[in-house]
Design a protein around this motif. Structure first.
Motif, PDB file in Angstrom:
ATOM      1  N   GLY A  30       0.787  -1.225   0.000  1.00 26.38           N
ATOM      2  CA  GLY A  30       0.000   0.000   0.000  1.00 26.38           C
ATOM      3  C   GLY A  30       0.815   1.269   0.000  1.00 26.38           C
ATOM      4  O   GLY A  30       0.251   2.359  -0.200  1.00 26.38           O
ATOM      5  N   TYR A  72       5.956   0.797  -3.126  1.00 30.89           N
ATOM      6  CA  TYR A  72       5.530  -0.560  -3.484  1.00 30.89           C
ATOM      7  C   TYR A  72       4.564  -0.527  -4.663  1.00 30.89           C
ATOM      8  O   TYR A  72       4.718  -1.293  -5.632  1.00 30.89           O
ATOM      9  N   GLU A  73       3.562   0.324  -4.581  1.00 31.80           N
ATOM     10  CA  GLU A  73       2.571   0.400  -5.658  1.00 31.80           C
ATOM     11  C   GLU A  73       3.226   0.796  -6.982  1.00 31.80           C
ATOM     12  O   GLU A  73       2.842   0.309  -8.051  1.00 31.80           O
ATOM     13  N   TRP A  74       4.213   1.685  -6.910  1.00 28.69           N
ATOM     14  CA  TRP A  74       4.902   2.107  -8.137  1.00 28.69           C
ATOM     15  C   TRP A  74       5.668   0.923  -8.753  1.00 28.69           C
ATOM     16  O   TRP A  74       5.623   0.706  -9.961  1.00 28.69           O
ATOM     17  N   ALA A 101       3.300  -1.521 -10.354  1.00 31.94           N
ATOM     18  CA  ALA A 101       2.684  -1.010 -11.580  1.00 31.94           C
ATOM     19  C   ALA A 101       3.682  -0.862 -12.718  1.00 31.94           C
ATOM     20  O   ALA A 101       3.349  -1.132 -13.880  1.00 31.94           O
ATOM     21  N   ARG A 139       1.930 -11.506  -3.186  1.00 35.01           N
ATOM     22  CA  ARG A 139       1.088 -10.313  -3.025  1.00 35.01           C
ATOM     23  C   ARG A 139       0.411 -10.342  -1.655  1.00 35.01           C
ATOM     24  O   ARG A 139       0.440 -11.341  -0.936  1.00 35.01           O
ATOM     25  N   TYR A 144       6.159  -8.330   0.790  1.00 40.05           N
ATOM     26  CA  TYR A 144       6.167  -7.089   0.009  1.00 40.05           C
ATOM     27  C   TYR A 144       7.546  -6.768  -0.555  1.00 40.05           C
ATOM     28  O   TYR A 144       7.687  -6.012  -1.511  1.00 40.05           O
TER      29      TYR A 144
END
Length: 406
Positions: free
Chosen positions: A368, A372-374, A377, A391, A399
């Motif tokens: 979150g 991490y999200e970058w 993606a 995940r 993570y």
């Protein structure tokens, strides 16, 4: 003596003409009377004494009789189909109950198999998981077929209580429909039996593989403990010579081992954990928090360098790396130290130089967070991804773990 009117009338006829005329009249009357009597007799009875009906009435009676006979045989066929279908339903229910009971007994093992199947190296687990999916699909198909057949049987029984001479209602189940639904149910039952046997066989193979794996790990751990170890690990690049313990590995002030990236050897055979230096590249910008160098397979390292350039443009800093390459010896040591949390030696993607662990900083790289999200993606554009099993909702949520999967 009294004279009858008939005789009186004859007596009054005097001339031959009158007598001929009278005779003609009498003859005509007699012929007419005889004709009426014959016609009445013919209309009232047949030569055998049976009444002769008009042709249309005879045709209607024959059609009614044919319909009644047809309806009777339809009901006989339907009753036979219902009896046969009830036997089919009983056999299907028995097969379903047997498969369900077996699955419930092995529920814990089935869950373990599905979790283990995420590891590409666990071939037996993957086969068992696929067999489980096939069994689940076959059970669903049998349930659907049994429901359909049950509905057909219910409709047939409801239609069987009417007048035997009446037509079967158009919306009632026919014998062919019931038999067809029974055949579909029997086919689904056989599919469940085959899937059940396949699943049971795959589970036996998985159990055997697990026993073999556990024995190999125990033997490797024993050999690792018995083998002499160097007093210090090969000097990694760059970085100072750190205090060492626990088989030549650096430790903190409390004596806990600090796991660092392994250094490839010159004579590695290219297997998992035995990568040769010629196939590996040092990451030019990366080092762990102790200053030890990081190594990856050259194509994975080049892709990570490009990814890091994009990461730096987004966050103003490089990716904080913790661990990359892991030798077979270090995999054995980590398995011994962490048990089920560590991969089976010889199966870790780190052992091929195609995995990266970022620093375990939950506030920086945790699920979150922006970084991490970058990475999740944008990493795939460079061949780097977070596999489903690690995940947040995966079997092994980590993570920090990413793999090179071009």
């Amino acid at each position: 003596m009294r004279t009858s009117p008939w005789r009186a009338a004859v007596a009054r006829i005097r001339s031959p003409v009158e007598m001929r005329t009278a005779a003609s009249v009498v003859a005509a009357v007699l012929i007419a009377t005889l004709g009426v009597a014959v016609a009445f007799h013919n209309g009232a009875s047949s030569p055998t004494g049976a009444r002769v009906e008009p042709e249309g009435v005879v045709v209607l009676d024959a059609a009614r009789s044919h319909r009644a006979e047809r309806a009777r045989w339809d009901r006989v066929a339907l009753a036979h189909a219902v009896r046969q279908s009830r036997e089919t339903l009983l056999a299907a229910a028995t097969t379903a109950a047997s498969a369900t009971a077996a699955v419930e007994v092995a529920a814990g093992e089935t869950a373990a198999v599905q979790a283990a199947s995420a590891d590409a190296a666990a071939a037996s687990a993957g086969e068992a998981a696929a067999a489980w999916d096939a069994l689940a699909g076959a059970m669903t198909g049998l349930d659907t077929a049994m429901s359909h057949l049950g509905a057909r049987v219910t409709a047939a029984v409801a239609a069987d209580g009417g007048d035997p001479a009446a037509d079967v209602p158009e919306d009632a189940a026919s014998a062919p429909e019931v038999l067809r639904a029974g055949a579909e149910t029997e086919s689904a039952r056989l599919a469940v039996e085959a899937a059940h046997h396949g699943w049971a066989a795959s589970m036996d193979a998985w159990r055997a593989a697990e026993e073999t794996r556990a024995a190999e790990e125990a033997r490797a751990a024993e050999e690792s403990r018995a083998a002499p170890r160097p007093s210090s690990s090969p000097a990694p690049e760059p970085g100072p010579a750190a205090p060492s313990a626990g088989g030549g590995r650096p430790t903190d002030a409390q004596g806990s081992i600090l796991w660092v990236t392994s250094v490839p050897t010159a004579d590695g055979d290219g297997s998992n954990g035995q990568m040769p230096m010629s196939a590996m590249c040092r990451i030019p910008w990366g080092a762990d928090q102790l200053g030890y160098a990081q190594y990856l397979r050259c194509d994975a390292g080049a892709a990570l360098t490009r990814l890091n350039d994009a990461f730096r443009a987004a966050f103003g800093e490089g990716i904080a790396m913790d661990l990359t390459y892991r030798s077979y010896e270090d995999q054995v040591a980590m398995k011994e130290a962490f048990g089920a949390l560590a991969a089976r030696p010889g199966t870790s993607s780190h052992g091929l130089g195609t995995a990266l662990d970022v620093q375990e900083w939950p506030d920086v790289y945790g699920f979150g967070t922006a970084r991490y999200e970058w990475l999740v993606a944008n990493g795939p554009s460079y061949g780097w991804t977070a596999p489903a099993r690690v995940r947040q909702d995966g079997a092994y949520p980590e993570y920090w773990h990413f793999e090179y999967l071009p």
